[in-house]
Design a protein around this motif. Structure first.
Motif, PDB file in Angstrom:
ATOM      1  N   PHE A   1       7.710   7.198   5.123  1.00  0.00           N
ATOM      2  CA  PHE A   1       6.530   7.753   4.471  1.00  0.00           C
ATOM      3  C   PHE A   1       5.952   8.906   5.285  1.00  0.00           C
ATOM      4  N   LEU A   2       5.855   8.733   6.620  1.00  0.00           N
ATOM      5  CA  LEU A   2       5.315   9.795   7.471  1.00  0.00           C
ATOM      6  C   LEU A   2       6.155  11.062   7.360  1.00  0.00           C
ATOM      7  N   SER A   3       7.465  10.896   7.281  1.00  0.00           N
ATOM      8  CA  SER A   3       8.351  12.051   7.146  1.00  0.00           C
ATOM      9  C   SER A   3       8.089  12.766   5.829  1.00  0.00           C
ATOM     10  N   LYS A   4       7.948  11.988   4.750  1.00  0.00           N
ATOM     11  CA  LYS A   4       7.677  12.569   3.438  1.00  0.00           C
ATOM     12  C   LYS A   4       6.298  13.238   3.412  1.00  0.00           C
ATOM     13  N   TYR A   5       5.333  12.599   4.053  1.00  0.00           N
ATOM     14  CA  TYR A   5       3.962  13.119   4.099  1.00  0.00           C
ATOM     15  C   TYR A   5       3.923  14.449   4.851  1.00  0.00           C
ATOM     16  N   ASP A   6       4.641  14.525   5.966  1.00  0.00           N
ATOM     17  CA  ASP A   6       4.670  15.765   6.735  1.00  0.00           C
ATOM     18  C   ASP A   6       5.381  16.874   5.961  1.00  0.00           C
ATOM     19  N   GLN A   7       6.413  16.515   5.217  1.00  0.00           N
ATOM     20  CA  GLN A   7       7.111  17.497   4.395  1.00  0.00           C
ATOM     21  C   GLN A   7       6.181  18.062   3.325  1.00  0.00           C
ATOM     22  N   LEU A   8       5.343  17.186   2.773  1.00  0.00           N
ATOM     23  CA  LEU A   8       4.364  17.622   1.775  1.00  0.00           C
ATOM     24  C   LEU A   8       3.435  18.682   2.371  1.00  0.00           C
ATOM     25  N   LEU A   9       2.906  18.402   3.576  1.00  0.00           N
ATOM     26  CA  LEU A   9       1.997  19.345   4.218  1.00  0.00           C
ATOM     27  C   LEU A   9       2.727  20.641   4.579  1.00  0.00           C
ATOM     28  N   SER A  10       3.991  20.511   4.965  1.00  0.00           N
ATOM     29  CA  SER A  10       4.768  21.690   5.356  1.00  0.00           C
ATOM     30  C   SER A  10       5.027  22.601   4.165  1.00  0.00           C
ATOM     31  N   LYS A  11       5.261  22.020   2.986  1.00  0.00           N
ATOM     32  CA  LYS A  11       5.552  22.816   1.789  1.00  0.00           C
ATOM     33  C   LYS A  11       4.382  23.709   1.399  1.00  0.00           C
ATOM     34  N   ARG A  12       3.189  23.318   1.831  1.00  0.00           N
ATOM     35  CA  ARG A  12       2.020  24.122   1.498  1.00  0.00           C
ATOM     36  C   ARG A  12       1.947  25.392   2.339  1.00  0.00           C
ATOM     37  N   GLY A  13       2.915  25.538   3.245  1.00  0.00           N
ATOM     38  CA  GLY A  13       3.044  26.779   3.997  1.00  0.00           C
ATOM     39  C   GLY A  13       2.206  26.822   5.244  1.00  0.00           C
ATOM     40  N   SER A  14       0.919  27.031   5.112  1.00  0.00           N
ATOM     41  CA  SER A  14       0.052  27.156   6.276  1.00  0.00           C
ATOM     42  C   SER A  14      -1.352  26.696   5.925  1.00  0.00           C
TER      43      SER A  14
ATOM     44  N   THR B   1       0.805  -1.226   0.000  1.00  0.00           N
ATOM     45  CA  THR B   1       0.000   0.000   0.000  1.00  0.00           C
ATOM     46  C   THR B   1       0.835   1.271   0.000  1.00  0.00           C
ATOM     47  N   LEU B   2       1.913   1.329   0.777  1.00  0.00           N
ATOM     48  CA  LEU B   2       2.691   2.560   0.882  1.00  0.00           C
ATOM     49  C   LEU B   2       3.281   3.027  -0.445  1.00  0.00           C
ATOM     50  N   PRO B   3       3.775   2.120  -1.327  1.00  0.00           N
ATOM     51  CA  PRO B   3       4.252   2.598  -2.643  1.00  0.00           C
ATOM     52  C   PRO B   3       3.160   3.291  -3.447  1.00  0.00           C
ATOM     53  N   ILE B   4       1.910   2.822  -3.316  1.00  0.00           N
ATOM     54  CA  ILE B   4       0.795   3.476  -4.030  1.00  0.00           C
ATOM     55  C   ILE B   4       0.541   4.858  -3.437  1.00  0.00           C
ATOM     56  N   LEU B   5       0.576   4.953  -2.089  1.00  0.00           N
ATOM     57  CA  LEU B   5       0.417   6.259  -1.446  1.00  0.00           C
ATOM     58  C   LEU B   5       1.578   7.181  -1.803  1.00  0.00           C
ATOM     59  N   ASP B   6       2.779   6.596  -1.904  1.00  0.00           N
ATOM     60  CA  ASP B   6       3.952   7.386  -2.318  1.00  0.00           C
ATOM     61  C   ASP B   6       3.719   8.025  -3.680  1.00  0.00           C
ATOM     62  N   SER B   7       3.161   7.228  -4.601  1.00  0.00           N
ATOM     63  CA  SER B   7       2.939   7.741  -5.959  1.00  0.00           C
ATOM     64  C   SER B   7       1.936   8.886  -5.972  1.00  0.00           C
ATOM     65  N   ILE B   8       1.051   8.909  -4.977  1.00  0.00           N
ATOM     66  CA  ILE B   8       0.050   9.981  -4.895  1.00  0.00           C
ATOM     67  C   ILE B   8       0.656  11.256  -4.340  1.00  0.00           C
ATOM     68  N   ILE B   9       1.387  11.144  -3.214  1.00  0.00           N
ATOM     69  CA  ILE B   9       1.928  12.363  -2.603  1.00  0.00           C
ATOM     70  C   ILE B   9       3.158  12.874  -3.350  1.00  0.00           C
ATOM     71  N   ASP B  10       3.769  12.042  -4.205  1.00  0.00           N
ATOM     72  CA  ASP B  10       4.915  12.489  -5.001  1.00  0.00           C
ATOM     73  C   ASP B  10       4.489  13.368  -6.176  1.00  0.00           C
ATOM     74  N   LYS B  11       3.210  13.297  -6.550  1.00  0.00           N
ATOM     75  CA  LYS B  11       2.707  14.074  -7.684  1.00  0.00           C
ATOM     76  C   LYS B  11       2.646  15.558  -7.312  1.00  0.00           C
ATOM     77  N   GLU B  12       3.303  16.378  -8.096  1.00  0.00           N
ATOM     78  CA  GLU B  12       3.264  17.811  -7.860  1.00  0.00           C
ATOM     79  C   GLU B  12       1.844  18.325  -8.030  1.00  0.00           C
ATOM     80  N   GLY B  13       1.357  19.069  -7.041  1.00  0.00           N
ATOM     81  CA  GLY B  13       0.013  19.612  -7.119  1.00  0.00           C
ATOM     82  C   GLY B  13      -1.069  18.671  -6.648  1.00  0.00           C
ATOM     83  N   ASN B  14      -0.687  17.565  -5.941  1.00  0.00           N
ATOM     84  CA  ASN B  14      -1.694  16.627  -5.429  1.00  0.00           C
ATOM     85  C   ASN B  14      -2.570  17.310  -4.384  1.00  0.00           C
TER      86      ASN B  14
END
Length: 418
Positions: A199-212, A164-177
């Motif tokens: 994965f959790l580290s990458k997921y949190d980085q995704l949320l952080s990049k969105r600023g606020s 499952t995590l590789p599929i979730l990775d492919s979703i959060i790796d997409k720019e503009g998801n």
């Protein structure tokens, strides 16, 4: 299921020969997942819809009957919650079943909210059609409904991190998801393997990049510079409404039992003692002081039967079982079984302390082991003393029996020679 039958004229009929309006009418009585499953069953076996790495060489096409089932309410398939169907049916669904549903409803371009409630029989490969999905916002893989016990059927859950995590990775790796919140199975959160941690580290980085992110209730802006922000964004998201907030009084709180975060609106009733949500505690009782408490926090003194919360009883209780004594009965010496270890500070009854030490003997503290050894020695001494007393009693009884036998012999002689 046999979908064919013979009519009164002898002609072979198939269920798809019914008019589309009939299917649309039937669909009005079905939950959305049931409608999709019905639509799939009219076309081809679920395995025919299977996708690998986002590819399918021979994808079945929808029939007019299936389209009537799927489009009966003219609403887009933006929300899919398998919790709306019977739990027994959901538990029997396979990866092929959910994969067929995703392909059938064009989930990759329509689905925004997915809850796999009750789908304990899937491993995760059925999520393949969602690989790289850009519009998914909410993904709930906990397999339980809101406020449900996360340990229900936990031994039957097949969902795999490796799949499952590789599929979730492919979703959060997409720019503009569009991902806002992902809810994970409890055993994933507790074990937190290296793969999950990455994965959790990458997921949190995704949320952080969105600023606020602004809270929908108090307009508080959540960012890494926010007051009270101590961990990643994912720790400040309500598992029910997915709202983010870290402001005291509005922020989500973690239920210590199920491991889910809830905001005040989504979990208005909690045990006011342990703070666990009502879905985990199941019932709340009213203490005499006016505090709402769960069953586990509603103590009853073993001696006087007074019941209430810890604050009212000033209770001393076993950490493992329901045995408890109020302060008054404890001070009067009625408590002969609950003790607090001087080394580890844990309070147990003798049975539970022995069970705890026996289960984790090498990790048990010296104080607990010494206490158990002393009690076992005292118990053994008592048994030996009781054995000695019993042996004396048996010897006395034998003497009494022999005395009665002799007296009986004398009486018989007197009668014979009368």
């Amino acid at each position: 299921m046999n979908q064919e039958y013979v009519d009164s004229t002898g002609q072979m009929m198939h269920i798809t020969d019914l008019p589309d309006v009939a299917f649309a009418h039937v669909a009005s009585f079905l939950a959305r997942p049931s409608r999709a499953l019905f639509a799939v069953s009219l076309i081809a076996p679920p395995a025919s819809w299977r996708k690998y790495d986002g590819e399918s060489s021979s994808e079945p096409s929808l029939s007019s009957a299936s389209k009537a089932l799927l489009n009966s309410d003219n609403e887009k398939w933006e929300i899919l919650d398998f919790g709306s169907i019977d739990k027994n049916l959901a538990s029997k669904l396979t990866d092929d079943d959910v994969c067929a549903v995703f392909v059938c409803i064009d989930a990759a371009i329509t689905l925004k909210s997915l809850k796999l409630t009750g789908c304990v029989g899937i491993s995760g490969c059925g999520l393949e059609p969602l690989r790289g999905c850009m519009i998914l916002e909410l993904i709930d893989l906990s397999l339980v409904g809101g406020y449900d016990d996360p340990d229900v059927h936990s031994d039957k859950q097949l969902i795999s991190e490796n799949i499952t995590l590789p599929i979730l990775d492919s979703i959060i790796d997409k720019e503009g998801n569009s991902v806002k919140c992902i809810q994970f199975p409890k055993h994933w959160r507790e074990d937190e393997s290296p793969m999950m941690d990455r994965f959790l580290s990458k997921y949190d980085q995704l949320l952080s990049k969105r600023g606020s992110t602004s809270c929908s209730r108090c307009d508080h802006v959540l960012s890494r510079q926010s007051e009270g922000f101590t961990e990643g964004f994912l720790y400040y998201s309500c598992s029910q409404c997915y709202n983010f907030c870290s402001r005291p009084g509005c922020s989500v709180t973690l239920c210590g039992n199920c491991g889910k975060n809830y905001c005040g609106d989504c979990a208005p009733r909690k045990c006011q003692s342990c703070r666990n949500c009502i879905g985990c505690t199941k019932t709340l009782d009213m203490c005499g002081c006016g505090m709402e408490i769960c069953n586990e926090c509603n103590y009853t003194c073993q001696q006087c039967d007074y019941a209430g919360c810890r604050e009212c009883l000033g209770v001393i209780n076993c950490r493992n079982c329901a045995k408890a004594y109020c302060d008054d009965c404890d001070e009067q010496g009625f408590n002969q079984e609950l003790t607090t270890c001087d080394d580890c500070g844990e309070t147990y009854c003798l049975e539970c302390r022995f069970e705890q030490c026996n289960r984790e003997w090498e990790e048990a503290c010296d104080g607990c082991i010494e206490f158990v050894e002393q009690r076992l020695w005292m118990f053994t001494k008592n048994l030996l003393g009781q054995k000695s007393d019993v042996e004396k009693e048996v010897t006395n009884l034998r003497k009494e029996v022999e005395k009665l036998r002799l007296e009986n012999e004398e009486l018989r002689k007197e009668r014979l020679w009368g």
